[in-house]
Design a protein around this motif. Structure first.
Motif, PDB file in Angstrom:
ATOM      1  N   VAL A 100       1.005  -1.239   0.090  1.00  0.00           N
ATOM      2  CA  VAL A 100      -0.066  -0.130  -0.076  1.00  0.00           C
ATOM      3  C   VAL A 100       0.811   1.191   0.048  1.00  0.00           C
ATOM      4  CG1 VAL A 100      -1.856  -0.909   1.168  1.00  0.00           C
ATOM      5  CG2 VAL A 100      -0.242  -0.061   2.451  1.00  0.00           C
ATOM      6  N   VAL A 101       0.302   2.253  -0.518  1.00  0.00           N
ATOM      7  CA  VAL A 101       0.984   3.411  -0.564  1.00  0.00           C
ATOM      8  C   VAL A 101       1.013   3.874   1.017  1.00  0.00           C
ATOM      9  CG1 VAL A 101       1.025   5.930  -1.312  1.00  0.00           C
ATOM     10  CG2 VAL A 101       0.591   4.316  -2.785  1.00  0.00           C
ATOM     11  N   THR A 102       2.189   4.289   1.603  1.00  0.00           N
ATOM     12  CA  THR A 102       2.236   4.635   3.071  1.00  0.00           C
ATOM     13  C   THR A 102       1.449   5.882   3.193  1.00  0.00           C
ATOM     14  OG1 THR A 102       4.490   3.709   3.194  1.00  0.00           O
ATOM     15  CG2 THR A 102       3.743   5.230   4.870  1.00  0.00           C
ATOM     16  N   GLY A 103       0.555   5.939   4.273  1.00  0.00           N
ATOM     17  CA  GLY A 103      -0.145   7.062   4.397  1.00  0.00           C
ATOM     18  C   GLY A 103      -1.415   7.285   3.744  1.00  0.00           C
ATOM     19  N   SER A 104      -1.685   6.262   3.106  1.00  0.00           N
ATOM     20  CA  SER A 104      -2.849   6.228   2.119  1.00  0.00           C
ATOM     21  C   SER A 104      -4.441   6.161   3.046  1.00  0.00           C
ATOM     22  CB  SER A 104      -3.122   5.693   0.837  1.00  0.00           C
ATOM     23  OG  SER A 104      -4.160   5.337   0.424  1.00  0.00           O
ATOM     24  N   GLU A 105      -5.191   6.753   2.885  1.00  0.00           N
ATOM     25  CA  GLU A 105      -6.367   6.474   3.797  1.00  0.00           C
ATOM     26  C   GLU A 105      -7.270   5.136   2.967  1.00  0.00           C
ATOM     27  OE1 GLU A 105      -9.403   9.865   5.281  1.00  0.00           O
ATOM     28  OE2 GLU A 105      -8.213  10.726   3.385  1.00  0.00           O
ATOM     29  N   LEU A 106      -6.873   4.933   1.915  1.00  0.00           N
ATOM     30  CA  LEU A 106      -7.989   3.796   0.976  1.00  0.00           C
ATOM     31  C   LEU A 106      -7.175   2.757   0.686  1.00  0.00           C
ATOM     32  CD1 LEU A 106      -9.857   6.290  -1.447  1.00  0.00           C
ATOM     33  CD2 LEU A 106     -10.216   5.866   1.051  1.00  0.00           C
ATOM     34  N   ASN A 107      -5.886   2.326   1.282  1.00  0.00           N
ATOM     35  CA  ASN A 107      -5.269   1.047   1.043  1.00  0.00           C
ATOM     36  C   ASN A 107      -4.809   1.146  -0.617  1.00  0.00           C
ATOM     37  OD1 ASN A 107      -5.855   0.185   3.633  1.00  0.00           O
ATOM     38  ND2 ASN A 107      -7.625  -0.543   2.970  1.00  0.00           N
ATOM     39  N   ASP A 108      -4.422   2.278  -0.947  1.00  0.00           N
ATOM     40  CA  ASP A 108      -4.045   2.332  -2.334  1.00  0.00           C
ATOM     41  C   ASP A 108      -2.989   1.397  -2.912  1.00  0.00           C
ATOM     42  OD1 ASP A 108      -5.306   4.944  -3.652  1.00  0.00           O
ATOM     43  OD2 ASP A 108      -4.980   5.321  -1.721  1.00  0.00           O
ATOM     44  N   ASP A 109      -3.155   0.709  -3.898  1.00  0.00           N
ATOM     45  CA  ASP A 109      -2.013  -0.119  -4.671  1.00  0.00           C
ATOM     46  C   ASP A 109      -0.989   0.954  -5.138  1.00  0.00           C
ATOM     47  OD1 ASP A 109      -0.645  -1.426  -6.199  1.00  0.00           O
ATOM     48  OD2 ASP A 109      -2.273  -2.821  -7.086  1.00  0.00           O
ATOM     49  N   PRO A 110       0.222   0.702  -4.720  1.00  0.00           N
ATOM     50  CA  PRO A 110       1.179   1.867  -5.445  1.00  0.00           C
ATOM     51  C   PRO A 110       1.353   1.777  -7.035  1.00  0.00           C
ATOM     52  CG  PRO A 110       1.949   0.542  -3.469  1.00  0.00           C
ATOM     53  CD  PRO A 110       0.702   0.052  -3.878  1.00  0.00           C
ATOM     54  N   LEU A 111       0.976   0.565  -7.380  1.00  0.00           N
ATOM     55  CA  LEU A 111       0.891   0.523  -9.035  1.00  0.00           C
ATOM     56  C   LEU A 111      -0.243   1.157  -9.687  1.00  0.00           C
ATOM     57  CD1 LEU A 111       2.797  -2.984  -9.456  1.00  0.00           C
ATOM     58  CD2 LEU A 111       3.620  -0.760  -9.556  1.00  0.00           C
ATOM     59  N   GLN A 112      -1.378   1.111  -8.751  1.00  0.00           N
ATOM     60  CA  GLN A 112      -2.593   1.649  -9.276  1.00  0.00           C
ATOM     61  C   GLN A 112      -3.378   2.612  -8.146  1.00  0.00           C
ATOM     62  OE1 GLN A 112      -5.017  -1.988 -10.287  1.00  0.00           O
ATOM     63  NE2 GLN A 112      -3.770  -2.562 -12.044  1.00  0.00           N
ATOM     64  N   PRO A 113      -2.698   3.624  -7.900  1.00  0.00           N
ATOM     65  CA  PRO A 113      -3.258   4.368  -7.070  1.00  0.00           C
ATOM     66  C   PRO A 113      -4.719   4.782  -7.415  1.00  0.00           C
ATOM     67  CG  PRO A 113      -1.653   5.709  -8.337  1.00  0.00           C
ATOM     68  CD  PRO A 113      -1.442   4.201  -8.646  1.00  0.00           C
ATOM     69  N   LEU A 114      -5.512   5.072  -6.428  1.00  0.00           N
ATOM     70  CA  LEU A 114      -6.745   5.530  -6.209  1.00  0.00           C
ATOM     71  C   LEU A 114      -7.242   6.709  -5.860  1.00  0.00           C
ATOM     72  CD1 LEU A 114      -9.554   3.691  -7.185  1.00  0.00           C
ATOM     73  CD2 LEU A 114      -9.782   3.237  -4.755  1.00  0.00           C
ATOM     74  N   SER A 115      -6.716   7.445  -4.483  1.00  0.00           N
ATOM     75  CA  SER A 115      -6.994   8.549  -3.971  1.00  0.00           C
ATOM     76  C   SER A 115      -6.290   9.433  -4.616  1.00  0.00           C
ATOM     77  CB  SER A 115      -6.861   8.376  -2.458  1.00  0.00           C
ATOM     78  OG  SER A 115      -5.394   8.156  -2.086  1.00  0.00           O
ATOM     79  N   ARG A 116      -6.887  10.679  -4.325  1.00  0.00           N
ATOM     80  CA  ARG A 116      -6.069  11.970  -4.675  1.00  0.00           C
ATOM     81  C   ARG A 116      -4.727  12.210  -4.147  1.00  0.00           C
ATOM     82  NH1 ARG A 116      -7.647  17.418  -6.075  1.00  0.00           N
ATOM     83  NH2 ARG A 116      -5.830  18.593  -6.415  1.00  0.00           N
ATOM     84  N   PHE A 117      -4.696  11.590  -2.755  1.00  0.00           N
ATOM     85  CA  PHE A 117      -3.498  11.755  -2.042  1.00  0.00           C
ATOM     86  C   PHE A 117      -2.521  10.954  -2.654  1.00  0.00           C
ATOM     87  CE2 PHE A 117      -0.814   9.299   1.032  1.00  0.00           C
ATOM     88  CZ  PHE A 117      -0.095  10.522   1.774  1.00  0.00           C
ATOM     89  N   ALA A 118      -2.690   9.588  -2.996  1.00  0.00           N
ATOM     90  CA  ALA A 118      -1.935   8.631  -3.578  1.00  0.00           C
ATOM     91  C   ALA A 118      -1.347   8.936  -4.698  1.00  0.00           C
ATOM     92  CB  ALA A 118      -2.630   7.231  -3.463  1.00  0.00           C
ATOM     93  N   LYS A 119      -2.195   9.431  -5.713  1.00  0.00           N
ATOM     94  CA  LYS A 119      -1.880   9.842  -6.918  1.00  0.00           C
ATOM     95  C   LYS A 119      -1.145  11.395  -6.908  1.00  0.00           C
ATOM     96  CE  LYS A 119      -6.117   8.475  -9.331  1.00  0.00           C
ATOM     97  NZ  LYS A 119      -7.608   8.895  -9.899  1.00  0.00           N
ATOM     98  N   ASP A 120      -0.948  11.972  -6.195  1.00  0.00           N
ATOM     99  CA  ASP A 120      -0.333  12.948  -5.993  1.00  0.00           C
ATOM    100  C   ASP A 120       1.007  12.767  -5.598  1.00  0.00           C
ATOM    101  OD1 ASP A 120      -2.243  14.667  -6.996  1.00  0.00           O
ATOM    102  OD2 ASP A 120      -2.933  15.593  -5.007  1.00  0.00           O
ATOM    103  N   LEU A 121       0.992  11.808  -4.676  1.00  0.00           N
ATOM    104  CA  LEU A 121       2.415  11.346  -3.978  1.00  0.00           C
ATOM    105  C   LEU A 121       3.139  10.713  -5.170  1.00  0.00           C
ATOM    106  CD1 LEU A 121       3.988  11.290  -1.464  1.00  0.00           C
ATOM    107  CD2 LEU A 121       2.972   9.252  -0.805  1.00  0.00           C
ATOM    108  N   VAL A 122       2.574   9.702  -5.793  1.00  0.00           N
ATOM    109  CA  VAL A 122       3.233   9.008  -6.949  1.00  0.00           C
ATOM    110  C   VAL A 122       3.956   9.859  -7.847  1.00  0.00           C
ATOM    111  CG1 VAL A 122       2.911   7.125  -8.525  1.00  0.00           C
ATOM    112  CG2 VAL A 122       2.155   6.804  -6.301  1.00  0.00           C
ATOM    113  N   SER A 123       2.959  10.912  -8.280  1.00  0.00           N
ATOM    114  CA  SER A 123       3.437  11.796  -9.267  1.00  0.00           C
ATOM    115  C   SER A 123       4.481  12.672  -8.890  1.00  0.00           C
ATOM    116  CB  SER A 123       2.316  12.730  -9.629  1.00  0.00           C
ATOM    117  OG  SER A 123       2.374  13.572 -10.688  1.00  0.00           O
ATOM    118  N   GLU A 124       4.592  12.956  -7.797  1.00  0.00           N
ATOM    119  CA  GLU A 124       5.704  13.602  -6.895  1.00  0.00           C
ATOM    120  C   GLU A 124       7.095  13.041  -6.878  1.00  0.00           C
ATOM    121  OE1 GLU A 124       6.576  16.260  -2.973  1.00  0.00           O
ATOM    122  OE2 GLU A 124       4.684  15.608  -3.405  1.00  0.00           O
TER     123      GLU A 124
END
Length: 515
Positions: A100-124
């Motif tokens: 999971v993406v560390t700190g994500s509320e929605l247990n985001d898959d790092p390879l398929q981010p779902l939340s705004r937080f995870a997408k922004d973090l992976v993009s950055e």
């Protein structure tokens, strides 16, 4: 290096998205996980739902078919049929860890981010995006459906505090506070007692089940959630408190009907497995197979009783509570008398009455009789049924006596009571007194010696008392409930005993049992 070859310890050493990619990790849906791990277990002849008895040829195959078909599941059955327990055991079919993406509320898959937080973090951060690991035990969410559950609880809502803290307008999706379902992304989500959920709340689940997305307060958010839904429902709820709305029911792929144990042996296995006994109780109190059968027989009699509401059912929790009360009754007696060891007695079944009263729903006729009387009758019927498994049928003996054929093995015992003798068995009487009283009855010891010659000690005393209770259930002697125990006497004599009649000012406890 293939991800498939990595062990759990090696997985936990992966801390960034780049390392995850290098390990060859490939994303898969939760339903793929369940399906693949079930296939492995079936091939390896492993037990999938450990501790679930009586469903091997009915419910469990249906559940396995549903998982292989990647279906959402509704478990439909009366109370106490292990529906929630089955749902919880499905966690064992998940992969041990998922990233999971560390700190994500929605247990985001790092390879398929779902939340705004995870997408922004992976993009950055790109390949330096921090990755954590979520154990399968943390991938289970359970919610009891109650009338006060809201859409905000399950789906989410705009959070004014978050908007104020982050200084964001309500039009920004970052002010959304996600509910239980989005937070269960990549998890098993269970809603217990689904019909109790208000119809308008059930409607909010339509899109999640069919398209896998949600809508919150008009925000243009599309979250393709990956969730395995499991619902539980009681068929009685369809008429009493609510129902599953038709469109939602249509979206639940597999509805699996559960049932009560079909045999006494299966029910007994469940009871002994689930009963919570302390170590001291097990050391102090000894029981036997007959008493285990009697406890289970009470439930069987209750499910067939005209006084018990069959639509409500008789939960397996009744026999579990009854067994725990039985052992505690014997334990209490031993503590009162300062005894280091004791053996259960048939009279200890007085302790199971509260468990029966609290676990059965009565129809009108049962309410008129009263829960205690109904519970006592159920205990009596259980004794009557099991008595025939251990001793000759008194009914047949009575008929044979009328035809002047055959011999009555119970005759010396019945004649002892006909001579005016009375036997009191006190609930809290010490073992020595209990033994001495039973041995004074003519023919009782001899009957056990003849039928069960190898039986000795406390087990023999138990069987001697069982004979008295059995004969009373077949109306060969009388049994009367006293304030502190039971009294056995001649049946004919009891018919003319005014103490057996209940007047308006008499206490309910001092009367003949109805049976």
């Amino acid at each position: 290096m293939s991800y498939k070859t990595l062990k759990s310890g090696e997985l936990l050493n992966i801390h960034t998205l780049g390392q995850l990619k290098a390990a060859g990790y490939q994303s898969k849906s939760i339903k793929d996980e369940l399906r693949e791990n079930l296939i492995l277990k079936i091939k390896n002849k492993e037990q999938v739902f450990e501790g679930i008895w009586g469903y091997e040829d009915s419910v469990i195959p249906d559940i396995e078919r549903a998982i292989l078909s990647q279906h959402h599941i509704n478990l439909l059955g009366l109370r106490g049929q292990a529906k929630t327990r089955i749902a919880r055991l499905m966690v064992n079919l998940l992969d041990e860890y998922v990233p999971v993406v560390t700190g994500s509320e929605l247990n985001d898959d790092p390879l398929q981010p779902l939340s705004r937080f995870a997408k922004d973090l992976v993009s950055e951060m790109g390949d330096l995006t921090p990755v954590g690991w979520l154990h399968r035990s943390d991938r289970y969410t359970e919610k009891l459906a109650t009338p006060d559950v809201s859409v905000a609880d399950l789906i989410g809502d705009a959070d004014p505090i978050k908007a104020a803290t982050l200084k964001l307008p309500y039009s920004d999706e970052r002010v959304v506070h996600f509910g239980l379902i989005p937070r269960s992304h990549r998890c098993i989500f269970v809603i217990n007692e689904l019909p109790d959920l208000q119809a308008r709340i059930q409607v909010s689940l339509f899109n999640i089940l069919q398209e896998g997305d949600i809508q919150i307060r008009g925000f243009k958010i599309r979250l393709p959630l990956d969730i395995q839904f499991v619902f539980t429902a009681n068929p009685e709820d369809y008429t009493n408190r609510g129902s599953i709305v038709t469109p939602l029911k249509d979206r639940i792929d597999s509805q699996i009907v559960t049932h009560y144990p079909k045999t006494l042996e299966i029910g007994k296995k469940i009871t002994l497995q689930e009963a919570k006994l302390k170590h001291g109780q097990s050391e102090l109190v000894s029981s036997n197979n007959l008493m285990d059968d009697l406890i289970e027989q009470i439930a069987i009699e209750a499910r067939q009783s005209e006084y018990v509401d069959s639509k409500s059912g008789v939960s397996a929790r009744m026999t579990i509570s009854a067994y725990e009360n039985l052992i505690s009754t014997a334990e209490r007696r031993a503590l009162i008398n300062g005894e280091d060891k004791t053996y259960v007695r048939i009279a200890d079944l007085v302790g199971v009455i509260p468990a029966v009263c609290g676990k059965v729903e009565l129809v009108y006729e049962g309410e008129v009789e009263g829960p205690v009387i109904v519970a006592q009758n159920l205990v009596g019927k259980a004794i009557r049924t099991q008595f025939l498994n251990y001793f000759p049928d008194p009914e047949k003996i009575k008929k044979a006596a009328k035809d002047k054929a055959g011999k009555n093995p119970f005759k010396p015992i019945v004649e002892w009571f006909m001579d005016g003798n009375i036997m009191d068995i006190l609930n809290d009487g010490p073992d020595k007194d209990y033994s001495a009283r039973l041995r004074t009855i003519d023919g009782l010891d001899d009957l056990i010696e003849k039928v069960y010659p190898a039986m000795q000690g406390r087990e023999k005393l138990f069987m001697m008392e069982f004979v008295l209770h059995g004969l009373s259930e077949f109306s060969m002697i009388s049994k009367k409930t006293l304030e502190k125990g039971l009294q056995f006497k001649d049946l004919t004599d009891s018919l003319f005993d005014l103490d057996n009649f209940k007047f308006d000012d008499e206490d309910d406890e001092d009367q003949d049992d109805k049976y």
